[in-house]
Design a protein around this motif. Structure first.
Motif, short mmCIF file in Angstrom:
data_model
loop_
_atom_site.label_atom_id
_atom_site.label_comp_id
_atom_site.label_asym_id
_atom_site.label_seq_id
_atom_site.Cartn_x
_atom_site.Cartn_y
_atom_site.Cartn_z
N LYS A 62 70.90 71.26 -99.61
CA LYS A 62 71.79 70.50 -98.71
C LYS A 62 71.22 69.11 -98.39
O LYS A 62 71.81 68.36 -97.61
N TRP A 63 70.03 68.79 -98.92
CA TRP A 63 69.33 67.60 -98.45
C TRP A 63 70.10 66.31 -98.71
O TRP A 63 70.06 65.36 -97.93
N GLY A 64 70.82 66.29 -99.81
CA GLY A 64 71.59 65.09 -100.15
C GLY A 64 72.61 64.76 -99.07
O GLY A 64 72.84 63.59 -98.74
N GLU A 65 73.23 65.83 -98.49
CA GLU A 65 74.22 65.62 -97.42
C GLU A 65 73.52 65.27 -96.11
O GLU A 65 74.04 64.52 -95.29
N LEU A 66 72.31 65.84 -95.89
CA LEU A 66 71.62 65.64 -94.61
C LEU A 66 71.00 64.25 -94.51
O LEU A 66 71.11 63.58 -93.49
N GLY A 84 70.88 61.41 -97.21
CA GLY A 84 71.06 60.73 -98.50
C GLY A 84 70.43 59.35 -98.48
O GLY A 84 70.21 58.76 -97.41
N ALA A 142 69.89 67.40 -105.35
CA ALA A 142 69.76 67.07 -103.92
C ALA A 142 68.60 66.11 -103.70
O ALA A 142 68.69 65.17 -102.90
N LEU A 193 69.69 62.68 -104.73
CA LEU A 193 70.61 62.11 -103.73
C LEU A 193 69.86 61.63 -102.49
O LEU A 193 70.26 60.66 -101.83
N TYR A 205 78.97 61.78 -109.01
CA TYR A 205 78.69 60.74 -108.00
C TYR A 205 78.58 59.34 -108.62
O TYR A 205 78.31 58.38 -107.91
#
Ligand code: SAM
Length: 335
Positions: free
Chosen positions: A191-195, A197, A245, A248, A283
């Motif tokens: 989830k790191w890309g969303e948290l 980026g 991730a 990102l 992306y």
């Protein structure tokens, strides 16, 4: 059976090395020691393989006139000292000891595990993410460089992040651990890309894998057990999601190193190629694989490298230098 196809004539030698005792490296704790630890390790006839590779390299024949090390050597993360016994010497290091500052003097690890950290090429003031960090050997090495303005060390497993915390307490002074400089979390790295980026200068993605050497020697909870077949088959997918991730989370222009301790092309170069394709398709993010040929040449005396990786480098176990397996691939996020 898979690896005999993948490695052909090299497999019998890799296999017998995997079955034989692994060699370690002693990563000197810069926070604990004066030079006496290095001197003591030298007395044991161990040598700092990083120093020898980067600063005391034999000049290449075509380069005979140039005394200065090649510019590529500057790309290695600085300030790392790791002692190993020379080729063919199977001596063992004594256990690490507590130094006068209340910190342990060195950390024993597979010396090849330091290569992903060296390849990441940290620069002073970098913001760094270690996405799958526990139990913490590479996190410790990242901190030893003295380059991290701040470091986020994450691992999904809370029991393993507890081990990471213990390593940090034993090796790193409180003022470095505090001051918001080191943050330990237990999140799902996917989830790191969303948290967060576009945030980090350097990201290490040292994924869960089949841990080939360990799996040969450990019955308990072995990933090759029939009951874990599904999980094993899903590993490349998990690895690709973690790498995507990690990329990102990197700033455009920043660098990522992907690493495993598996020999499997499916978990190594195929994952890298899959993640690069996924980021482009989903992306429109362009990622470039960096050529590590020069880096490999620096460390060729200390380690045995597989000669034909399509992307990245693979240290293969060898009876004379029984480290690895460790695969690593360096990438630059272009956009
Ligand atoms: C190869 S180990 C990391 C070793 C560590 N970098 C070191 O040098 O000590 C892989 C780690 O990934 C963690 N992991 C597994 N799934 C994860 C996920 N979805 N997000 C973050 N970490 C995960 C595991 O708990 C395991 O500790």
């Amino acid at each position: 059976m898979t690896y005999s196809v993948q490695f052909g004539d090299l497999w019998p030698s890799i296999r017998v090395s995997l079955l034989s005792e692994q060699k370690y490296g002693a990563l000197v704790n810069n926070f604990a020691s004066g030079d006496h630890v290095s001197a003591e390790l030298e007395q044991l006839k161990a040598r700092d393989f990083v120093n020898e590779a980067v600063f005391h390299r034999e000049p290449e024949p075509e380069n005979n006139q140039t005394a200065a090390p090649s510019p590529v050597s500057w790309a290695c993360s600085p300030n790392l000292r790791c002692f190993t016994f020379t080729r063919g010497d199977v001596s063992r290091f004594p256990p690490a000891r507590l130094g006068s500052l209340g910190l342990m003097d060195y950390y024993l690890m597979d010396a090849a595990s330091l290569l992903p950290v060296l390849a990441l090429g940290l620069q002073p003031g970098d913001t760094v993410l270690d996405l799958c960090a526990a139990p913490g050997g590479k996190t410790l090495a990242l901190l030893q460089t003295g380059c991290c303005r701040n470091l986020a060390a994450n691992d999904l497993s809370t029991s393993r992040t507890s081990r990471l915390q213990r390593v940090l307490h034993s090796y790193v002074p409180q003022d470095v651990r505090d001051k918001n400089r080191v943050r330990v979390t237990s999140w799902d790295g996917r989830k790191w890309g969303e948290l967060e980026g576009d945030t980090y200068d350097r990201v290490l993605v040292d994924v869960p894998c089949t841990t080939d050497r360990h799996s040969l020697h450990e019955e308990e909870n072995n990933i090759f057990k029939r009951s874990r077949k599904k999980e094993r088959q899903m590993l490349p997918m998990l690895q690709m999601q973690l790498l995507a991730a990690g990329i990102l989370a990197t700033k455009p222009g920043g660098h990522v190193v992907y690493s495993t301790c598996s020999l499997s092309h499916l978990q190594n170069e195929y994952v890298v190629q899959g993640a690069i394709e996924l980021l482009d398709n989903q992306y429109s993010i362009k990622v470039q694989v960096e050529d590590l040929t020069h880096f490999r040449k620096l460390f060729m005396n200390a380690f045995s490298f597989f000669p034909s990786c399509q992307v990245g480098e693979l240290v293969i176990p060898n009876l004379m230098a029984n480290f690895g397996p460790v695969y690593f691939c360096k990438m630059c996020r272009m956009t």
